[in-house]
Design an enzyme around this catalytic site. Structure first.
Site, PDB file in Angstrom:
ATOM      1  N   LYS A 188       0.995  -1.279  -0.089  1.00  0.00           N
ATOM      2  CA  LYS A 188      -0.032  -0.071  -0.017  1.00  0.00           C
ATOM      3  C   LYS A 188       0.874   1.314  -0.130  1.00  0.00           C
ATOM      4  O   LYS A 188       2.170   1.155   0.437  1.00  0.00           O
ATOM      5  CB  LYS A 188      -0.878   0.093   1.227  1.00  0.00           C
ATOM      6  CG  LYS A 188      -2.025   0.912   1.226  1.00  0.00           C
ATOM      7  CD  LYS A 188      -3.423   0.344   0.413  1.00  0.00           C
ATOM      8  CE  LYS A 188      -4.474   0.987   0.256  1.00  0.00           C
ATOM      9  NZ  LYS A 188      -5.717   0.183  -0.125  1.00  0.00           N
ATOM     10  N   ASP A 245      -7.089   4.529  -4.124  1.00  0.00           N
ATOM     11  CA  ASP A 245      -7.857   4.346  -2.854  1.00  0.00           C
ATOM     12  C   ASP A 245      -8.290   5.653  -2.794  1.00  0.00           C
ATOM     13  O   ASP A 245      -8.620   6.270  -3.592  1.00  0.00           O
ATOM     14  CB  ASP A 245      -6.619   3.945  -1.670  1.00  0.00           C
ATOM     15  CG  ASP A 245      -7.273   3.258  -0.538  1.00  0.00           C
ATOM     16  OD1 ASP A 245      -7.849   2.347  -0.529  1.00  0.00           O
ATOM     17  OD2 ASP A 245      -7.496   4.193   0.346  1.00  0.00           O
TER      18      ASP A 245
HETATM   19  P1  NDP Z   1     -12.885   8.238  -2.224  1.00  0.00           P
HETATM   20  O1  NDP Z   1     -11.849   8.996  -2.321  1.00  0.00           O
HETATM   21  O2  NDP Z   1     -13.414   7.928  -3.465  1.00  0.00           O
HETATM   22  O3  NDP Z   1     -14.051   8.418  -1.150  1.00  0.00           O
HETATM   23  C1  NDP Z   1     -14.001   8.542  -0.032  1.00  0.00           C
HETATM   24  C2  NDP Z   1     -15.280   8.862   0.867  1.00  0.00           C
HETATM   25  O4  NDP Z   1     -14.911   8.695   2.113  1.00  0.00           O
HETATM   26  C3  NDP Z   1     -15.546  10.214   0.674  1.00  0.00           C
HETATM   27  O5  NDP Z   1     -17.061  10.352   0.597  1.00  0.00           O
HETATM   28  C4  NDP Z   1     -14.978  11.120   1.751  1.00  0.00           C
HETATM   29  O6  NDP Z   1     -15.301  12.289   2.143  1.00  0.00           O
HETATM   30  C5  NDP Z   1     -15.348  10.045   2.935  1.00  0.00           C
HETATM   31  N1  NDP Z   1     -13.944  10.058   3.539  1.00  0.00           N
HETATM   32  C6  NDP Z   1     -12.801   9.909   3.514  1.00  0.00           C
HETATM   33  N2  NDP Z   1     -11.963  10.046   4.745  1.00  0.00           N
HETATM   34  C7  NDP Z   1     -13.046  10.428   5.579  1.00  0.00           C
HETATM   35  C8  NDP Z   1     -13.017  10.787   7.116  1.00  0.00           C
HETATM   36  N3  NDP Z   1     -11.649  11.000   7.620  1.00  0.00           N
HETATM   37  N4  NDP Z   1     -14.065  11.160   7.784  1.00  0.00           N
HETATM   38  C9  NDP Z   1     -15.310  10.908   7.164  1.00  0.00           C
HETATM   39  N5  NDP Z   1     -15.186  10.612   5.913  1.00  0.00           N
HETATM   40  C10 NDP Z   1     -14.147  10.230   5.196  1.00  0.00           C
HETATM   41  O7  NDP Z   1     -12.281   6.979  -1.735  1.00  0.00           O
HETATM   42  P2  NDP Z   1     -12.883   5.256  -2.110  1.00  0.00           P
HETATM   43  O8  NDP Z   1     -14.258   5.058  -2.023  1.00  0.00           O
HETATM   44  O9  NDP Z   1     -11.971   4.924  -3.187  1.00  0.00           O
HETATM   45  O10 NDP Z   1     -12.390   4.342  -0.613  1.00  0.00           O
HETATM   46  C11 NDP Z   1     -13.250   4.517   0.488  1.00  0.00           C
HETATM   47  C12 NDP Z   1     -12.801   3.262   1.345  1.00  0.00           C
HETATM   48  O11 NDP Z   1     -12.744   2.070   0.617  1.00  0.00           O
HETATM   49  C13 NDP Z   1     -11.412   3.648   1.963  1.00  0.00           C
HETATM   50  O12 NDP Z   1     -11.423   2.837   3.204  1.00  0.00           O
HETATM   51  C14 NDP Z   1     -10.602   2.607   1.096  1.00  0.00           C
HETATM   52  O13 NDP Z   1      -9.479   2.126   1.596  1.00  0.00           O
HETATM   53  C15 NDP Z   1     -11.625   1.540   0.703  1.00  0.00           C
HETATM   54  N6  NDP Z   1     -11.167   0.653  -0.373  1.00  0.00           N
HETATM   55  C16 NDP Z   1     -11.239   1.112  -1.693  1.00  0.00           C
HETATM   56  C17 NDP Z   1     -11.039   0.467  -2.854  1.00  0.00           C
HETATM   57  C18 NDP Z   1     -10.961   1.122  -4.184  1.00  0.00           C
HETATM   58  O14 NDP Z   1     -11.037   0.277  -4.888  1.00  0.00           O
HETATM   59  N7  NDP Z   1     -11.048   2.363  -4.425  1.00  0.00           N
HETATM   60  C19 NDP Z   1     -11.001  -0.955  -2.754  1.00  0.00           C
HETATM   61  C20 NDP Z   1     -11.305  -1.619  -1.201  1.00  0.00           C
HETATM   62  C21 NDP Z   1     -11.380  -0.701  -0.525  1.00  0.00           C
HETATM   63  P3  NDP Z   1     -14.693  13.513   1.674  1.00  0.00           P
HETATM   64  O15 NDP Z   1     -14.966  13.824   0.420  1.00  0.00           O
HETATM   65  O16 NDP Z   1     -15.494  14.524   2.516  1.00  0.00           O
HETATM   66  O17 NDP Z   1     -13.366  13.364   2.315  1.00  0.00           O
HETATM   67  O1  2IT Z   2      -8.215  -1.318  -0.375  1.00  0.00           O
HETATM   68  C1  2IT Z   2      -7.903  -1.736  -1.667  1.00  0.00           C
HETATM   69  O2  2IT Z   2      -8.110  -3.074  -1.877  1.00  0.00           O
HETATM   70  C2  2IT Z   2      -7.783  -0.911  -2.680  1.00  0.00           C
HETATM   71  N1  2IT Z   2      -7.706   0.232  -2.711  1.00  0.00           N
HETATM   72  C3  2IT Z   2      -7.662  -1.564  -4.244  1.00  0.00           C
HETATM   73  C4  2IT Z   2      -6.219  -2.037  -4.521  1.00  0.00           C
HETATM   74  C5  2IT Z   2      -5.757  -2.573  -5.786  1.00  0.00           C
HETATM   75  O3  2IT Z   2      -4.546  -2.844  -6.126  1.00  0.00           O
HETATM   76  O4  2IT Z   2      -6.806  -2.816  -6.612  1.00  0.00           O
END
Ligand code: NDP
Ligand code: 2IT
Length: 448
Positions: A128, A168
Site C-alpha cells: 500500500k 484508494d
Molecule cells: P474516495 O476518495 O473515492 O471516497 C472516500 C469517501 O469517504 C468520501 O466520501 C470521503 O468524504 C469519505 N471520507 C474519507 N475520509 C474520511 C474521514 N476521515 N471522515 C469521514 N469521511 C471520510 O475513496 P474510495 O471510495 O476509493 O475509498 C473508500 C474506502 O474504501 C477506503 O477505506 C478505502 O481504503 C476502501 N477501499 C477502496 C477500494 C477502491 O477500489 N477504491 C478497494 C477496497 C477498499 P470527503 O470527500 O468529505 O473526504
Molecule cells: O484497499 C484496496 O483493496 C484497494 N484500494 C484496491 C487495491 C488494488 O490494487 O486494486
C-alpha cells in the site's frame, strides 16, 4: 511456547517496534486474534517464524514529494510505499492521497491487503502507499504536478512483476492517468500492467471502477442468502460518497433495495425516496462537490452535520468511507434499529468495539478484507488482460467478479466452520483462509 503466548509475544513486538502506529497495531491484533486455531494445526508455522516475518514489511519507502502550486509556491509532501509481502505475487495495493496519511496508516492498509489479496485466490502479494497530499480544492494542474513528482521517485520501485499500485481514497481515474503518464515517460515503456484502475480506452478493465462497491454488495447478498434474505425491499445506509459508496448504491438499487442515506466528511444526507444516483454521480464524479449540495439540488432530501449516518434506521449498513468510522455508539444505534447485516466496503471502518457488538447481537458481519476484495480482484483481472494484451466485455468481467466474491464468501464460511465451528464467523474465516495461503507459500520459499 504455547500458541497463545507465541501470538501475544508477536503482538507485543509489533507494539514495541512500531510506536505510535495505532491503526497498524489494531489491524495486526485483529488478524493475530484469529490465528490460534491455525497455528494449533500447523505448529511448523510457529517454528519457522511465519508470524514474526509477516508483521514486518519486506520494504518500507518514505520519500519527499516537492511540487509547485498554482501561485508558484513550493509545496512539500511526504510519499510512502510499504511493500509488505511478495509471497503470492508482486506487491499489490492502492495509493491513498489524504492529509491523514502517515506510515502507521499505510502499514495497516498494507497488512490488511496481504490477506485480502490471498483471499481472492489470485497471484498477488500485499502492499500500500500514498501521501499526505490533500487533493481537495486543488486544480487539475496541481494534481498533475503532484502526481508527476510522486512518480518521479516511486517509479524505480515499481514494475508489472514487482509492485503494482492502484487507487484508494483521493486517487481515482484522473490520478492514475497522470501517474501512468509519468511512469511511461521516465521508463520509456508502455508497461500497462504496472498500474491498475486505468481508463478502459488505454489498458483499463471494464468494471474496475464499479468493482469494490458492487463486490461489497455481492458479498452482503451472499451473507443474507444464508438466512434466506436479500436486498429486495430493504432499507440500506451507505457511508461515504466516493468511488466505493457510489457503486454500492448503484448495485443495491439494481437488486431492489433502497439506499436512504449516504455521507461525506462534512455530514450525512437522507433521501427517503432512495438516493438519486444520477445526481450523486454528477456531484461526486463530475463536479467534485459536497454531499450537502445534493440537498440544495433536491429539497426533499435532508443534510445534517450532527450525529452520523448510522442514526438513520436501516436493515443493512455498508460502511464505505474510512477506518474506525463506526464507533461503539453507532453500532448500538444500528443494532437498536434492527440492522440485519453489515458489510465493510471500506478498510477497517468498524472499531473492534462495534464488531464485538454486532457479534453479540447476531448481526451478520462481513470484514473488509473479504467484503471489499472485489476491487483488488478486478485489478487482478486488469493485470490478466494487460498480460494477454486482451480486453474483455463488461458482462464477462462482471461475471468473473461475481464468481470471485461468491468463492471468497464460501471460503470464509468453510474455513470458519473448520477452524472455529461457526460458519457465521466471517472474521475468523477471512483471517485464517488468507493466512493459510500466505503461510504455505512462505514456508515453501524458505526464510527470506
Ligand atoms: P474516495 O476518495 O473515492 O471516497 C472516500 C469517501 O469517504 C468520501 O466520501 C470521503 O468524504 C469519505 N471520507 C474519507 N475520509 C474520511 C474521514 N476521515 N471522515 C469521514 N469521511 C471520510 O475513496 P474510495 O471510495 O476509493 O475509498 C473508500 C474506502 O474504501 C477506503 O477505506 C478505502 O481504503 C476502501 N477501499 C477502496 C477500494 C477502491 O477500489 N477504491 C478497494 C477496497 C477498499 P470527503 O470527500 O468529505 O473526504
Ligand atoms: O484497499 C484496496 O483493496 C484497494 N484500494 C484496491 C487495491 C488494488 O490494487 O486494486
Amino acid at each position: 511456547m504455547n500458541v497463545s503466548s507465541h501470538i501475544e509475544a508477536v503482538y507485543e513486538e509489533v507494539r514495541r517496534r512500531n510506536p505510535g502506529e495505532a491503526e497498524f497495531h489494531q489491524a495486526a491484533a485483529e488478524v493475530l486474534d484469529s490465528l490460534a486455531p491455525a497455528l494449533e494445526r500447523h505448529p511448523e508455522y510457529a517454528e519457522t517464524g511465519i508470524l514474526e516475518r509477516l508483521v514486518e514489511p519486506e520494504r518500507q519507502l518514505i520519500f519527499r514529494v516537492p511540487w509547485v502550486d498554482d501561485q508558484g509556491k513550493v509545496r512539500v509532501n511526504r510519499g510512502f510505499r510499504v511493500e509488505f509481502s511478495s509471497a503470492l505475487g508482486p506487491y499489490k495495493g492502492g495509493l491513498r492521497f489524504h492529509p491523514s496519511v502517515n506510515l502507521g496508516i499505510v502499514k495497516f492498509l498494507g497488512f490488511e491487503q496481504i490477506f485480502k489479496n490471498a483471499l481472492t485466490g489470485m497471484a498477488i502479494g500485499g502492499g500500500k502507499g500514498g501521501s499526505d497530499f490533500d487533493p481537495k480544492g486543488r486544480s487539475d494542474g496541481e494534481v498533475m504536478r503532484f502526481c508527476q513528482s510522486f512518480m518521479t521517485e516511486l517509479y524505480r520501485h515499481l514494475g508489472e512483476h514487482t509492485d503494482v499500485p492502484a487507487g484508494d481514497i483521493g486517487v481515482g481515474g484522473r490520478e492514475i492517468g497522470y501517474l501512468f503518464g509519468q511512469y511511461k515517460r521516465i521508463t520509456n515503456r508502455y508497461e500497462s500492467g504496472v498500474l491498475t484502475g486505468k481508463a478502459v480506452g488505454w489498458g483499463g478493465s471494464h468494471v474496475r471502477t464499479e468493482a469494490t462497491g458492487y463486490g461489497a454488495v455481492y458479498f452482503a447478498q451472499e451473507m443474507l442468502a444464508t438466512r434466506g434474505e436479500g436486498f429486495d425491499g430493504r432499507r440500506v445506509v451507505v457511508s461515504g460518497s466516493g468511488n466505493v459508496a457510489v457503486y454500492a448504491v448503484e448495485k443495491v438499487h439494481a437488486l431492489g433495495g433502497r439506499v436512504v442515506a449516504c455521507s461525506d466528511s462534512s455530514g450525512y444526507l437522507v433521501d427517503e425516496d432512495g438516493i438519486d444516483l444520477e445526481l450523486l454521480k454528477d456531484l461526486k464524479e463530475v463536479r467534485r462537490a459536497r454531499i450537502s449540495d445534493y440537498a440544495e439540488a433536491k429539497p426533499a432530501a435532508r443534510f445534517s452535520d450532527r450525529g452520523t449516518v448510522y442514526d438513520v434506521p436501516c436493515d443493512i449498513a455498508l460502511p464505505c468511507a474510512t477506518q474506525n468510522e463506526v464507533r461503539r455508539e453507532d453500532a448500538v444505534a444500528l443494532v437498536k434499529n434492527g440492522v440485519r447485516a453489515v458489510a465493510e466496503g471500506a478498510n477497517m471502518p468498524c472499531t473492534p468495539e462495534a464488531v464485538e457488538l454486532f457479534r453479540e447481537a447476531g448481526v451478520l458481519f462481513g470484514p473488509g478484507k473479504a467484503a471489499n476484495a472485489g476491487g483488488v480482484a478486478t485489478s487482478g483481472l486488469e493485470m490478466q488482460q494487460n498480460a494477454a494484451r486482451d480486453s474483455w466485455t463488461f458482462e464477462q468481467t462482471e461475471a468473473r467478479l461475481s464468481a470471485v466474491m461468491r468463492d471468497v464468501h464460501t471460503d470464509c464460511r468453510a474455513t470458519a466452520e473448520a477452524y472455529g465451528g461457526n460458519a457465521d464467523d466471517y472474521v475468523l474465516g477471512a483471517n485464517v483462509a488468507g493466512f493459510l495461503r500466505v503461510a504455505e507459500a512462505m514456508a515453501a520459499q524458505g526464510v527470506i
